[in-house]
Design a protein around this motif. Structure first.
Motif, PDB file in Angstrom:
ATOM      1  N   GLY A   1      39.439  21.848  -3.889  1.00  0.00           N
ATOM      2  CA  GLY A   1      38.097  21.733  -4.152  1.00  0.00           C
ATOM      3  C   GLY A   1      37.127  22.805  -3.999  1.00  0.00           C
ATOM      4  N   ARG A   2      35.814  22.856  -3.965  1.00  0.00           N
ATOM      5  CA  ARG A   2      34.929  23.895  -3.522  1.00  0.00           C
ATOM      6  C   ARG A   2      34.942  24.132  -2.066  1.00  0.00           C
ATOM      7  NH1 ARG A   2      29.155  22.104  -5.750  1.00  0.00           N
ATOM      8  NH2 ARG A   2      29.684  20.333  -4.468  1.00  0.00           N
ATOM      9  N   PRO A   3      34.676  25.405  -1.697  1.00  0.00           N
ATOM     10  CA  PRO A   3      34.828  25.748  -0.328  1.00  0.00           C
ATOM     11  C   PRO A   3      33.677  24.947   0.347  1.00  0.00           C
ATOM     12  CG  PRO A   3      34.731  27.767  -1.708  1.00  0.00           C
ATOM     13  CD  PRO A   3      34.519  26.587  -2.699  1.00  0.00           C
ATOM     14  N   ARG A   4      33.983  24.762   1.460  1.00  0.00           N
ATOM     15  CA  ARG A   4      33.204  23.811   2.553  1.00  0.00           C
ATOM     16  C   ARG A   4      32.277  24.640   3.115  1.00  0.00           C
ATOM     17  NH1 ARG A   4      36.875  18.905   5.125  1.00  0.00           N
ATOM     18  NH2 ARG A   4      37.526  18.066   2.957  1.00  0.00           N
ATOM     19  N   ILE A   5      30.899  24.462   3.135  1.00  0.00           N
ATOM     20  CA  ILE A   5      29.934  25.243   3.853  1.00  0.00           C
ATOM     21  C   ILE A   5      29.955  25.190   5.370  1.00  0.00           C
ATOM     22  CG2 ILE A   5      27.511  26.031   4.060  1.00  0.00           C
ATOM     23  CD1 ILE A   5      28.889  26.909   1.506  1.00  0.00           C
ATOM     24  N   LEU A   6      29.978  25.941   6.120  1.00  0.00           N
ATOM     25  CA  LEU A   6      30.000  25.611   7.782  1.00  0.00           C
ATOM     26  C   LEU A   6      28.565  25.913   8.341  1.00  0.00           C
ATOM     27  CD1 LEU A   6      32.786  27.770   8.922  1.00  0.00           C
ATOM     28  CD2 LEU A   6      33.064  25.348   8.564  1.00  0.00           C
ATOM     29  N   LEU A   7      28.316  24.970   9.200  1.00  0.00           N
ATOM     30  CA  LEU A   7      26.857  24.828   9.665  1.00  0.00           C
ATOM     31  C   LEU A   7      26.772  25.069  11.268  1.00  0.00           C
ATOM     32  CD1 LEU A   7      25.828  21.347   7.918  1.00  0.00           C
ATOM     33  CD2 LEU A   7      25.067  23.916   7.300  1.00  0.00           C
ATOM     34  N   GLN A   8      25.692  25.567  11.828  1.00  0.00           N
ATOM     35  CA  GLN A   8      25.651  25.820  13.196  1.00  0.00           C
ATOM     36  C   GLN A   8      24.297  25.844  13.628  1.00  0.00           C
ATOM     37  OE1 GLN A   8      27.214  29.929  13.751  1.00  0.00           O
ATOM     38  NE2 GLN A   8      25.558  30.874  13.241  1.00  0.00           N
ATOM     39  N   VAL A   9      23.866  25.664  14.876  1.00  0.00           N
ATOM     40  CA  VAL A   9      22.786  25.591  15.538  1.00  0.00           C
ATOM     41  C   VAL A   9      22.188  26.984  15.400  1.00  0.00           C
ATOM     42  CG1 VAL A   9      21.257  25.255  17.377  1.00  0.00           C
ATOM     43  CG2 VAL A   9      23.048  23.698  16.688  1.00  0.00           C
ATOM     44  N   SER A  10      21.006  27.029  14.693  1.00  0.00           N
ATOM     45  CA  SER A  10      20.324  28.641  14.856  1.00  0.00           C
ATOM     46  C   SER A  10      19.999  29.154  16.182  1.00  0.00           C
ATOM     47  CB  SER A  10      19.094  28.453  13.750  1.00  0.00           C
ATOM     48  OG  SER A  10      18.533  29.712  13.792  1.00  0.00           O
ATOM     49  N   ALA A  11      20.618  30.121  16.574  1.00  0.00           N
ATOM     50  CA  ALA A  11      20.292  30.522  17.953  1.00  0.00           C
ATOM     51  C   ALA A  11      18.833  31.102  17.993  1.00  0.00           C
ATOM     52  CB  ALA A  11      21.188  31.718  18.249  1.00  0.00           C
ATOM     53  N   GLY A  12      18.045  31.363  17.111  1.00  0.00           N
ATOM     54  CA  GLY A  12      17.018  31.806  17.040  1.00  0.00           C
ATOM     55  C   GLY A  12      15.786  30.787  16.598  1.00  0.00           C
ATOM     56  N   TYR A  13      16.155  29.889  16.778  1.00  0.00           N
ATOM     57  CA  TYR A  13      15.083  28.717  16.646  1.00  0.00           C
ATOM     58  C   TYR A  13      14.250  28.717  17.686  1.00  0.00           C
ATOM     59  CZ  TYR A  13      12.639  24.338  15.889  1.00  0.00           C
ATOM     60  OH  TYR A  13      11.809  23.325  15.792  1.00  0.00           O
ATOM     61  N   GLY A  14      14.780  28.925  18.958  1.00  0.00           N
ATOM     62  CA  GLY A  14      13.777  28.749  20.135  1.00  0.00           C
ATOM     63  C   GLY A  14      14.345  29.553  21.190  1.00  0.00           C
ATOM     64  N   TYR A  15      13.805  29.381  22.241  1.00  0.00           N
ATOM     65  CA  TYR A  15      14.189  30.148  23.689  1.00  0.00           C
ATOM     66  C   TYR A  15      14.022  29.272  24.837  1.00  0.00           C
ATOM     67  CZ  TYR A  15      13.934  34.029  20.205  1.00  0.00           C
ATOM     68  OH  TYR A  15      13.944  34.740  19.353  1.00  0.00           O
ATOM     69  N   VAL A  16      14.929  29.363  25.868  1.00  0.00           N
ATOM     70  CA  VAL A  16      15.006  28.527  27.002  1.00  0.00           C
ATOM     71  C   VAL A  16      14.785  29.801  28.179  1.00  0.00           C
ATOM     72  CG1 VAL A  16      15.868  26.462  26.151  1.00  0.00           C
ATOM     73  CG2 VAL A  16      17.164  28.183  27.131  1.00  0.00           C
ATOM     74  N   ILE A  17      14.189  29.248  29.319  1.00  0.00           N
ATOM     75  CA  ILE A  17      14.148  30.065  30.421  1.00  0.00           C
ATOM     76  C   ILE A  17      14.644  29.469  31.439  1.00  0.00           C
ATOM     77  CG2 ILE A  17      12.359  31.313  32.221  1.00  0.00           C
ATOM     78  CD1 ILE A  17      10.598  31.615  29.860  1.00  0.00           C
TER      79      ILE A  17
END
Length: 431
Positions: free
Chosen positions: A70-86
């Motif tokens: 079939g068509r290639p499967r798109i991989l997903l991940q949490v965006s590291a730059g969405y926010g920051y934690v201290i």
């Protein structure tokens, strides 16, 4: 009835978002098909929720993999730059503050020595707030991009009537640092509008090791912290055990010798009085003066090769530590015991074989045979990483919903500056 129905739909949506975010965070990158297989959600739910998360900027594409015919499967991940934690670690000799992106890559850090003021509450609060402002400024991020601040402290942390990210009701009872019902949440809140999460330092270390380090993949673990003092995080069926008032895990103040040495808490015979770094240095006549506790402790370990007194001190510490670990084995029957903390990681390479032997000698044979005793994998600053996981955990549990900010205190706005170069703080967990 209609209002109840709307709440139910909202809760279901939030639960689906949380399930996908958590799974992607710890197991990603993954395809939509893998997410459906792993979470049990329908293809329609996966499509809808993933679409929302991508539109919100929380999830991003991470390449593609070939599929069977079939068509290639798109991989997903949490965006590291969405926010920051201290993460803030109120340690024995310093306050360390680090700012991370969502991949827990360090973007900025500040080390603030406690100096002669020790753990004076007002002094500690000033240093923590100074460090928070410093790392936000150094990383060049806006306050609105920070998901929250986690703070690891010594002592028993009473969460009180505290909402998510509120922190105002948190009270700390730190007997060894002479904190008696300190309203730490309220004191910090007076200087920052960022969401606040506060917990015992050993418990923050435990969460970090469970997520990314020596506890990963197990559900019954005890993570022990050995620094100037001694503590533990007991994890039962995947959840930290807190007890009736959040004081569970004060392993350093279990009695190993009736009428023994005086501990910093005022009692006699505590484990901490025999294996804590401060106690060991206090009994070594050749302990160097005018240097940091970490440097003095490293000197003790080095001296054991030629100083019989230092060698005997460490040999005794190995037996007491093994006996203390045997107590944990007999009480909790864990799969693993993970030794962390800066002093624990320094002691480990030298004493771990002896500690294992003494643990086996003092523990019941059957549970001991089922328990591995290992060193932590996240380094000496794992408490700071663990503190940063407090707001991160809330973010994942809430399906990406941000905690409500409090009104900004006067003069608490930080100017933006050029972004700092990132530095990997820990390796991401692998599947």
């Amino acid at each position: 009835m209609a209002e109840q129905s709307r709440r139910t739909v909202r809760d279901l949506r939030r639960g689906n978002r949380s399930a996908l975010l958590r799974h992607l965070y710890f197991e990603g990158p993954l395809s939509r098909q893998e997410l459906g297989r792993d979470t049990g959600l329908s293809a329609g739910s996966i499509s809808n929720v993933v679409g929302e998360l991508i539109a919100d900027g929380m999830v991003e594409e991470a390449g593609a993999v070939e599929s069977d015919g079939g068509r290639p499967r798109i991989l997903l991940q949490v965006s590291a730059g969405y926010g920051y934690v201290i993460g803030v670690d109120v340690g024995e000799t310093r306050v360390r503050v680090e700012l991370f992106d969502l991949a827990l890559t360090e973007r900025a850090a500040a080390d603030l020595p406690l100096s002669g003021s020790g753990h004076d509450v007002d002094h500690v609060v000033r240093l923590a707030l100074k460090g928070i402002a410093s790392v936000v400024r150094e990383a060049g991020v806006a306050d609105s991009e920070v998901l929250g601040v986690g703070v690891g402290v010594p002592g028993i942390v009473d969460q009180g009537d505290t909402g998510p990210g509120d922190g105002d009701g948190v009270v700390v009872h730190g007997q060894t640092v002479e904190w008696d019902a300190v309203p730490l949440g309220r004191l910090l809140r007076a200087g920052t509008a960022l969401p606040l999460y506060i917990d015992n330092g050993a418990k923050t270390l435990g969460q970090a090791e469970m997520w990314f380090g020596g506890g990963r993949g197990a559900s019954n673990v005890v993570i022990v912290l050995i620094g100037s003092g001694v503590g533990a995080c007991v994890v039962v069926d995947g959840n930290p055990y807190r007890g009736a008032s959040s004081s569970a895990g004060e392993w350093g103040h279990t009695t190993l010798r009736v009428g023994g040495r005086v501990c910093r808490c005022g009692a006699r015979g505590c484990l901490e009085a025999y294996v804590g770094a401060a106690a060991l240095l206090g009994r070594w006549p050749s302990a160097p003066e005018g240097v940091s506790e970490e440097s003095a402790f490293a000197a003790l370990l080095a001296a054991a090769d030629h100083d019989p007194g230092a060698a005997a001190l460490l040999a005794e510490a190995a037996e007491y530590l093994g006996a203390g670990i045997a107590d944990l084995i007999n009480l909790f029957n864990p799969q693993r015991i993970v030794i962390g903390g800066w002093a624990g990681l320094l002691l480990g390479p030298r004493l771990l074989p002896e500690v294992r032997e003494f643990a086996a000698a003092y523990a019941l044979r059957h549970p001991c045979a089922q328990t591995s005793i290992e060193l932590g994998r996240l380094g000496a600053d794992a408490v700071t990483v663990g503190a940063a996981t407090l707001p991160l955990a809330r973010f994942l549990d809430a399906g990406g919903e941000r905690a409500q900010r409090q009104p900004a205190p006067e003069g608490n706005r930080h100017p933006r500056s050029a972004p700092a170069m990132p530095r990997n703080r820990i390796a991401r967990a692998v599947r």
